[in-house]
Design an enzyme around this catalytic site. Sequence first.
Site, mmCIF file in Angstrom:
data_model
loop_
_atom_site.group_PDB
_atom_site.id
_atom_site.type_symbol
_atom_site.label_atom_id
_atom_site.label_comp_id
_atom_site.label_asym_id
_atom_site.label_seq_id
_atom_site.Cartn_x
_atom_site.Cartn_y
_atom_site.Cartn_z
ATOM 1 C CE LYS A 6 -1.957 1.675 3.982
ATOM 2 N NZ LYS A 6 -1.424 3.043 4.191
ATOM 3 C CG ASN A 7 2.434 2.737 3.633
ATOM 4 O OD1 ASN A 7 1.242 2.981 3.442
ATOM 5 N ND2 ASN A 7 3.089 2.605 4.852
ATOM 6 C CB CYS B 113 -5.127 10.790 11.866
ATOM 7 S SG CYS B 113 -3.521 10.173 11.785
ATOM 8 N NE ARG C 163 0.246 10.476 10.146
ATOM 9 C CZ ARG C 163 0.108 9.434 9.332
ATOM 10 N NH1 ARG C 163 -1.082 8.745 9.760
ATOM 11 N NH2 ARG C 163 0.771 8.797 8.561
ATOM 12 C CG ASP D 168 3.249 1.615 9.359
ATOM 13 O OD1 ASP D 168 2.957 2.431 10.155
ATOM 14 O OD2 ASP D 168 3.697 1.734 8.149
ATOM 15 N NE ARG E 145 -7.219 4.554 5.638
ATOM 16 C CZ ARG E 145 -6.272 5.258 6.476
ATOM 17 N NH1 ARG E 145 -6.737 5.700 7.564
ATOM 18 N NH2 ARG E 145 -5.518 5.623 5.668
HETATM 19 C C1 UD1 Z 1 4.283 7.090 6.324
HETATM 20 C C2 UD1 Z 1 3.406 5.820 6.201
HETATM 21 C C3 UD1 Z 1 3.028 5.375 7.368
HETATM 22 C C4 UD1 Z 1 4.491 5.082 8.379
HETATM 23 C C5 UD1 Z 1 5.248 6.262 8.547
HETATM 24 C C6 UD1 Z 1 6.497 6.272 9.221
HETATM 25 C C7 UD1 Z 1 2.242 6.073 3.849
HETATM 26 C C8 UD1 Z 1 1.182 6.339 3.351
HETATM 27 N N1 UD1 Z 1 2.217 6.163 5.112
HETATM 28 O O1 UD1 Z 1 3.555 8.062 6.894
HETATM 29 O O2 UD1 Z 1 2.204 4.122 7.345
HETATM 30 O O3 UD1 Z 1 3.806 4.865 9.781
HETATM 31 O O4 UD1 Z 1 5.456 6.656 7.051
HETATM 32 O O5 UD1 Z 1 6.865 4.989 8.828
HETATM 33 O O6 UD1 Z 1 3.449 5.663 3.339
HETATM 34 N N2 UD1 Z 1 6.328 14.938 10.417
HETATM 35 C C9 UD1 Z 1 6.511 16.421 10.641
HETATM 36 N N3 UD1 Z 1 6.470 17.200 9.668
HETATM 37 C C10 UD1 Z 1 6.364 16.742 8.308
HETATM 38 C C11 UD1 Z 1 5.977 15.626 8.001
HETATM 39 C C12 UD1 Z 1 6.112 14.401 8.959
HETATM 40 O O7 UD1 Z 1 6.892 16.623 11.705
HETATM 41 O O8 UD1 Z 1 6.076 17.644 7.415
HETATM 42 C C13 UD1 Z 1 6.561 13.876 11.445
HETATM 43 C C14 UD1 Z 1 5.437 13.290 11.732
HETATM 44 O O9 UD1 Z 1 4.568 13.694 12.279
HETATM 45 C C15 UD1 Z 1 5.695 11.931 12.391
HETATM 46 C C16 UD1 Z 1 7.257 11.870 11.637
HETATM 47 O O10 UD1 Z 1 7.679 12.904 11.056
HETATM 48 O O11 UD1 Z 1 5.801 11.921 13.545
HETATM 49 C C17 UD1 Z 1 7.303 10.600 10.625
HETATM 50 O O12 UD1 Z 1 6.067 10.910 9.686
HETATM 51 P P1 UD1 Z 1 6.093 10.558 8.215
HETATM 52 O O13 UD1 Z 1 7.324 9.537 8.005
HETATM 53 O O14 UD1 Z 1 6.100 11.773 7.214
HETATM 54 O O15 UD1 Z 1 5.121 9.545 7.994
HETATM 55 P P2 UD1 Z 1 3.947 9.520 6.786
HETATM 56 O O16 UD1 Z 1 4.698 9.767 5.510
HETATM 57 O O17 UD1 Z 1 2.888 10.269 7.124
#
Ligand code: UD1
Length: 420
Positions: free
Chosen positions: A22-23, A117, A122, A307, A399
Amino acid sequence: MDKLIIKGDGAISGTLKISGAKNSALPILAASLLADGPVHIGNLPHLNDITTMITLLRCMGVEITLNEKLSVEIDPRSVNELTAPYELVKTMRASILVLGPLLARHGVANVSFPGGCAIGSRPVDIHLKGLEAMGAKISIDGGFIRARCNGRLKGANITMEKVTVGATENLLMAAVLAKGTTVLHNAAREPEIVDLAEFLLAMGAQIEGIGTGTLRVHGVSRLNSCAFTVMPDRIETGTFLAAGAAARGKVRMTHTRADTLDAVLLKFEEAGAHISTGDSWIELDMKGNRPKAVSFRTAPYPAFPTDIQSQFMAMNAVAEGKATVVETIFENRLVQVHELNRMGANIVLEGNTAIVTGVESLKGAPVMASDLRASASLVIAGMVAKGTTIVDRIYHIDRGYECIEEKLQQLGANIRRVAG
Ligand code: UD1
């Protein structure tokens, strides 16, 4: 609302075919917006999040033909609407992944601002700062991120202040069509980012450092048609292996990749599992023994993935001994603890740390799914608990898991779905 009814404590063994990731599929579908011709994407998992991304692309005018079950033909040349509406973004935060491609390809993107969420706040600040460094003008207006650029984005030297999967993907997709070279420092190294980068290469992008923390992208003026197959889902693989370990069973996953699960397989071995692997399969055999509790902390790849944290916690709940689980990625991702304790687990929460003392057996109970992976841990707990567990709100599971009950039935689990 559908529910899963699980009668636990039976033997678990057998072979399962793992679906596409999925990711990886989500960013690859978003990246198809960058092409100047049709792209073919295979091994898509049959999941609600994938349907949401396809609906989002169609809303923008993209022509999509669904072929036999797992593949799509996407023609992004007909895009006429550069907006990701609230109705779709609120059901799936990964909709933010169209921001970089739309901006790079069309110079404009309006994406509804994703909220927090269940697992945490996030934010998307790192996505936006990176795009601004590449010359985008961004404003927040009426709940939308409105991004513009004059002509092409410009290559930039960007250091992301945190390792983030989504921002790395968005900025990589933006950089491939930018003018000049972009260097992304402190990039995430997840296998799904490697898969996305390989899809971009197949379209003609120029990227160096794939799989490392520094991605160097030489922008090109157009990207072409290509055909690509999505990698196997390492999280689904880890989930079903955890089910096998918790149930003292012997399970074999096929159509998967052991090399994407090194940290996880080591922890299974520490729990007492016998692991063997081949080109595209992984086998876990507990030889009928109770797992031993294993301590770990989640961190960006190649460390232990957030995850798979909750699924390991379900295994630890029935393991021998005591373990400490530290969640470092999301602030609210230990929510499954309360539901597991309702099933008789002994888990104490201290901030972002859970101290799990294994119990001999859990007891079935009605429980509530709260997010995707937490829900999977409740299903595993239900499979090893004595009596009946009813998992409510399973739309979270749908999902991210393709026909979870059918796959677990193949392993001998007594699990069925009922419409609620
Ligand atoms: C993706 C995965 C999710 C997984 C996560 C971490 C997908 C669709 N989802 O989510 O399943 O759990 O990676 O491996 O691929 N953050 C900030 N600022 C930003 C972006 C992120 O502070 O602009 C923080 C987030 O709040 C979190 C951390 O960085 O604490 C990691 O998040 P991130 O790796 O971006 O997760 P996702 O891409 O949302």
